[in-house]
Design a protein around this motif. Structure first.
Motif: not given
Length: 324
Positions: A32-39, A101-111
């Motif tokens: 996973x990516x640590x922000x759990x966005x893409x993966x 809006x929840x784990x199934x709708x993440x659009x962007x993230x940063x680590x």
């Protein structure tokens, strides 16, 4: 006369314009990516990965077929140095911030962490996929780069009139969330006095939430000092072991404030509590009320507090990541 648009090769594109699929990034990250966005589970069937391990077969072959000729990966799918630096930051055991809006709708993230910082954003259009957002090595530039991933036009955040921070484990019979939803100012003021929170600031939070309940929602996971789960042969942050700190943030930009429902390890809980979050959800829950005079969204989101009982026991309170 019509002229065909010149097709740009992957080798000519800067890294920020190279589109990767969730499967590509899973192979590059080794999990996973640590922000759990893409993966994360919203974009990959992790049960299928555990069962079939496509990252060792077809996913990796596709990665090599698409990106090796351009030099982004070698014949085994290992990233070039420029890509490796970003992948290392995105998959590090650091602090992860995501929007959706929840784990199934993440659009962007940063680590962010000791290995630098990196972002990932959903690519537009029918092709889908993700764009990587490298952060500069100079940490003083991180707030500006953070605002490119989370632009002020979409996520405004003004300065608070004064700095204020409070955390509390809600006593049985209390319900601050209900008070916020109903805009019940008398209850919120009484609640604040009973629980050692500033009544004026709590009432201001309640008024803002009642006026506009559809607020931007962020998730913050502080994995520093923890270990991701490796039992499946790839890194899975969803069952990290240690004193993980979790913060669900409701943004109140007009107040320069955030209200957070938090979960964190407390004395008496096992180190692997996150893997059984349903069991420990109530035991780990507490609330945080925070106002930031800086008006800096990165400062507001770059930490997750420790459980108040853990602070009393001497655990580090969960400080922001520093830059500059």
């Amino acid at each position: 006369m019509f002229f065909a648009r010149k097709k740009t090769s992957l080798a000519e594109l800067p890294l920020e314009e190279v589109r990767f699929s969730s499967e590509d990034l899973f192979c590059l990250l080794g999990g996973n990516d640590a922000c759990m966005v893409a993966c994360g589970p919203g974009n990959l069937r992790l049960d299928r990965v555990e069962r079939d391990r496509p990252d060792l077969g077809p996913w990796r072959r596709n990665l090599v077929n698409r990106y090796a000729a351009a030099g982004w990966v070698d014949a085994e799918g290992n990233p070039c140095p420029e890509l490796a630096r970003v992948i290392g930051a995105l998959g590090q055991v650091g602090l992860a911030i995501s929007y959706g809006r929840g784990v199934f709708d993440c659009k962007m993230g940063v680590v962010l962490g000791d290995e630098g910082a990196a972002g990932v954003v959903r690519a537009p259009g029918r092709d889908g996929g993700w764009y990587l957002r490298p952060f500069p090595e100079d940490r003083s530039m991180w707030p500006a780069r953070f605002r490119e991933v989370f632009p002020a036009s979409e996520f405004p955040f003004g300065p608070a009139q004064r700095e204020y921070h409070a955390t509390l484990v809600e006593p049985r019979g209390e319900d601050v969330v209900r008070g916020f939803r109903q805009g019940d100012e008398p209850y919120l003021r009484a609640y604040a006095l009973r629980n050692g929170v500033d009544p004026d600031l709590l009432a201001a939070m309640g008024g803002a939430i009642r006026e506009d309940p559809d607020r931007p929602a962020f998730a913050v996971f502080d994995y520093r000092g923890c270990e991701p789960d490796l039992s499946m042969g790839w890194r899975y942050f969803g069952e990290a072991v240690g004193h993980v700190r979790v913060r669900g943030v409701t943004l109140l930009p007009e107040l320069g404030a955030v209200f957070s429902d938090c979960h964190a390890w407390r004395p008496g809980m096992p180190e692997n509590w996150l893997s059984d979050i349903d069991r420990y959800r109530k035991e780990s829950l507490f609330y945080s009320f925070d106002f930031y005079r800086s008006g800096d969204l990165l400062e507001a989101l770059s930490h997750a507090p420790a459980h108040p009982e853990a602070v009393v026991a001497g655990e580090d309170p969960g400080l922001p990541i520093r830059w500059g």
